[in-house]
Write a protein that holds these residues in place. Structure first.
Motif, mmCIF file in Angstrom:
data_model
loop_
_atom_site.group_PDB
_atom_site.id
_atom_site.type_symbol
_atom_site.label_atom_id
_atom_site.label_comp_id
_atom_site.label_asym_id
_atom_site.label_seq_id
_atom_site.Cartn_x
_atom_site.Cartn_y
_atom_site.Cartn_z
ATOM 1 N N ILE A 330 -11.717 -27.280 -6.109
ATOM 2 C CA ILE A 330 -11.273 -26.102 -6.864
ATOM 3 C C ILE A 330 -10.554 -26.520 -8.136
ATOM 4 N N GLU A 331 -9.660 -27.500 -8.030
ATOM 5 C CA GLU A 331 -8.929 -27.959 -9.208
ATOM 6 C C GLU A 331 -9.877 -28.568 -10.231
ATOM 7 N N SER A 332 -10.900 -29.278 -9.756
ATOM 8 C CA SER A 332 -11.885 -29.849 -10.670
ATOM 9 C C SER A 332 -12.664 -28.753 -11.386
ATOM 10 N N LEU A 333 -13.068 -27.726 -10.633
ATOM 11 C CA LEU A 333 -13.796 -26.606 -11.245
ATOM 12 C C LEU A 333 -12.906 -25.857 -12.231
ATOM 13 N N ASN A 334 -11.632 -25.696 -11.892
ATOM 14 C CA ASN A 334 -10.715 -25.026 -12.812
ATOM 15 C C ASN A 334 -10.568 -25.805 -14.110
ATOM 16 N N ALA A 335 -10.530 -27.149 -13.994
ATOM 17 C CA ALA A 335 -10.425 -27.983 -15.195
ATOM 18 C C ALA A 335 -11.682 -27.863 -16.048
ATOM 19 N N GLU A 336 -12.856 -27.852 -15.403
ATOM 20 C CA GLU A 336 -14.101 -27.694 -16.144
ATOM 21 C C GLU A 336 -14.158 -26.328 -16.815
ATOM 22 N N GLU A 341 -13.805 -22.869 -21.686
ATOM 23 C CA GLU A 341 -13.117 -21.794 -22.397
ATOM 24 C C GLU A 341 -12.612 -22.276 -23.757
ATOM 25 N N GLN A 342 -12.145 -23.506 -23.827
ATOM 26 C CA GLN A 342 -11.640 -24.034 -25.093
ATOM 27 C C GLN A 342 -12.727 -24.083 -26.155
ATOM 28 N N TRP A 343 -13.956 -24.409 -25.755
ATOM 29 C CA TRP A 343 -15.039 -24.477 -26.733
ATOM 30 C C TRP A 343 -15.316 -23.119 -27.362
ATOM 31 N N LYS A 344 -14.994 -22.031 -26.681
ATOM 32 C CA LYS A 344 -15.249 -20.702 -27.235
ATOM 33 C C LYS A 344 -14.360 -20.395 -28.435
ATOM 34 N N SER A 533 -29.833 -26.553 -17.058
ATOM 35 C CA SER A 533 -28.441 -26.284 -16.670
ATOM 36 C C SER A 533 -27.520 -26.603 -17.834
ATOM 37 N N GLN A 534 -26.459 -25.781 -17.978
ATOM 38 C CA GLN A 534 -25.459 -26.015 -19.014
ATOM 39 C C GLN A 534 -24.344 -26.844 -18.394
ATOM 40 N N GLY A 535 -24.518 -28.138 -18.307
ATOM 41 C CA GLY A 535 -23.565 -29.004 -17.627
ATOM 42 C C GLY A 535 -22.251 -29.102 -18.368
ATOM 43 N N ALA A 536 -21.212 -29.462 -17.640
ATOM 44 C CA ALA A 536 -19.902 -29.647 -18.245
ATOM 45 C C ALA A 536 -19.834 -31.018 -18.870
ATOM 46 N N ASP A 537 -18.807 -31.210 -19.679
ATOM 47 C CA ASP A 537 -18.577 -32.504 -20.308
ATOM 48 C C ASP A 537 -18.539 -33.586 -19.240
ATOM 49 N N PRO A 538 -19.413 -34.614 -19.352
ATOM 50 C CA PRO A 538 -19.469 -35.612 -18.285
ATOM 51 C C PRO A 538 -18.203 -36.411 -18.129
ATOM 52 N N ASP A 539 -17.382 -36.401 -19.154
ATOM 53 C CA ASP A 539 -16.131 -37.146 -19.044
ATOM 54 C C ASP A 539 -14.966 -36.189 -19.118
#
Length: 539
Positions: A330-336, A341-344, A533-539
């Motif tokens: 959950i914490e990992s998903l929240n961070a992603e 959201e920041q990119w918006k 898929s719109q993947g999250a930043d890999p790092d």
């Protein structure tokens, strides 16, 4: 006794009315069993309790349960105060009274708990103040001699007879940590606000957590041997206003204030007698804890387990491990989610926040930037030896020639230093409109000739966001996108297809896009396949 009464706190009229009604309705019940003796120090529970000030001489030992509000208690010492380094600095008299009262109550609280009684404390925020130490430093001589008070940092929570630490932090998102307080919280969840977080301590049993975390904002400590309980709670906001209130708005900014009519809070006349009173609920819960028989067992009994205990223990261990793993996920998903959201900001922001996101976008592609002086170009850096200056704007309308002129100023400064440089203008145009509604031109015709003559690359926030998503999905496209920016003269073509960036909104066709031109399968027109898929930043 008269002097003692003068030290009592004065409950408001709503509280007095509730007590009168409870006394009339509960005579029979009180005849059957003696009520629990309850004291409130600088707090109005509204449940028929006695009221005294923290600094009063009243003894705690006449009571079974004591409720204490440290934040309200501290206000009683601040009548005459100054400030030092941003904190209240109490005068000599108030300092001495506070230190002495805290020392006295600390000893009383300790004895009170060791007698098996219950102490409930509503945890405040940051209550550190400066107190006078009685020492002075002198400088100068004769008429120029000056005295400097020596002060020390002090917190009223030193009255707690246990070594506990708290971190200030306010909020409303709270959830039960276990079953101990779950029933009470369910009935009164809208009445709680936390102002402190309990730092980890092995003796504190968590009662309430900040939602989505394991950070405790309520806890309980059971005193060994005697069975006394120290209960640490967030603030309980009761739905009445003190008649003696002076209107100060020192409370948490998350709580709106106003008249009963404006806030929707029931007045005494409008009070629904059938609706549980939060103070009654809290007192009933505390009484249920205090009334429980001492079920403590000698340590050797832990060596003898029933088969059901063994099976349950194994299941508990497995569930705890599963819960811990889920919490990490959950914490990992929240961070992603937070990163997405920041990119918006690229399509909604302006000012410094937009500049930061633009810089991060270019750095994601592979550009590096140097520190610039305030008031100079927004970004100055390079990509594989090719220098670039970037001007960033967030506008509620289209770009204008003055934006390009500002960019050209930074370009000219670089050229004056005999450095070849590429000028890039990034404008988040029409930022107050949803992206699907931005149908007017981003770069009007009258500025295009000016920019093209000077080799400027013109890029919208939406286009840059599309490039960011493409890089996150396909990192091997970074060099392709960097070359596109560096080689383009005038507006970048395409890269405005909403379907390549966002999932379709409800009731909207997947093919909805901002640009009327279909992107071509070329360097400038190639877009990300929306089915990927719109993947999250890999790092």
């Amino acid at each position: 006794m008269d002097a003692l009464v003068g030290e009592m706190g004065k409950p408001n009229l709503a509280t007095a009315s509730r007590r009168w009604r409870r006394s009339i309705e509960g005579v029979a019940g009180m005849c059957e069993a003696a009520p629990m003796r309850v004291l409130c120090l600088d707090y109005d529970l509204g449940a028929g309790e006695d009221h005294y000030r923290f600094g009063s001489s009243v003894s705690l030992f006449d009571y079974d349960v004591v409720f204490w509000d440290p934040a309200q208690s501290l206000e009683g010492y601040k009548a005459l105060r100054d400030t030092y380094q941003g904190r209240d600095s109490l005068n000599d008299n108030a300092s001495a009274r506070l230190v002495n009262d805290v020392h006295r109550r600390n000893s009383e609280f300790k004895d009170f708990l060791e007698m098996g009684r219950c102490l409930v404390i509503f945890l405040p925020g940051d209550l550190d103040v400066w107190v006078d130490t009685g020492k002075k430093d002198y400088s100068g001589t004769g008429r120029n001699r000056a005295a400097t008070r020596i002060v020390d940092r002090f917190n009223i929570l030193k009255a707690i007879p246990l070594d506990l630490t708290f971190a200030p932090g306010s909020g409303l998102e709270i959830t039960p940590a276990n079953d101990i307080m779950a029933s009470l919280f369910k009935q009164s969840r809208e009445s709680w606000i936390y102002r402190s977080v309990i730092e980890k301590h092995q003796t504190v049993k968590p009662l309430l957590h900040i939602k989505g975390t394991k950070k405790s904002v309520a806890g309980m400590v059971r005193v060994k041997g005697a069975g006394g309980r120290l209960i640490l709670l967030p603030e309980l906001v009761l739905p009445f206003a003190d008649d003696e209130s002076d209107g100060d708005a020192d409370d948490l900014d998350l709580v709106e204030t106003g008249s009963p009519e404006d806030s929707g809070v029931a007045t005494q006349a409008e009070e629904d007698e059938d609706e549980p009173w939060p103070g009654d609920l809290l007192l009933a819960w505390v009484e249920s804890l205090v009334a429980e028989p001492d079920a403590s067992l000698p340590s050797w009994t832990a060596e003898y387990k029933f088969p059901t205990e063994a099976r349950r223990s194994a299941e508990q261990v497995a569930l705890e491990a599963e819960l811990s793993e889920l919490q990490v996920r959950i914490e990992s998903l929240n961070a992603e989610q937070a990163r997405d959201e920041q990119w918006k900001t690229l399509i909604a922001g302006s000012g410094a926040s937009l500049e930061r996101r633009v810089r991060e976008a270019f750095e994601l592609v592979g550009f590096t930037f140097e520190q610039v002086d305030p008031g100079r170009s927004d970004l100055k850096g390079e990509y594989q030896g090719r220098r670039v200056v970037v001007e960033v704007k967030g506008l509620s309308k289209s770009a204008a020639e003055k934006n390009a002129a500002q960019l050209e100023k930074w370009v000219s400064e670089e050229l004056a230093e005999e450095r070849e440089v590429k000028g890039v203008l990034v404008v988040n145009t029409w930022r107050e409109l949803p992206v699907a509604s931005r149908t007017e031109a981003d770069f009007p015709n009258q500025m295009l000739k000016y920019c093209e003559q000077r080799g400027h690359c013109l890029l919208t926030g939406l286009q840059l966001l599309s490039m960011v998503r493409a890089c996150l999905d396909s990192p091997d496209r970074k060099s392709e996108i960097a070359s596109l920016v560096l080689d383009t003269v005038g507006p970048v073509e395409n890269w405005s297809d909403l379907a390549s960036i966002f999932v379709p909104r409800e009731g909207q066709a997947e093919s909805a896009q901002l640009s009327v031109d279909e992107p071509e399968s070329s360097l400038q027109g190639e877009v990300v396949d929306p089915t990927e898929s719109q993947g999250a930043d890999p790092d």
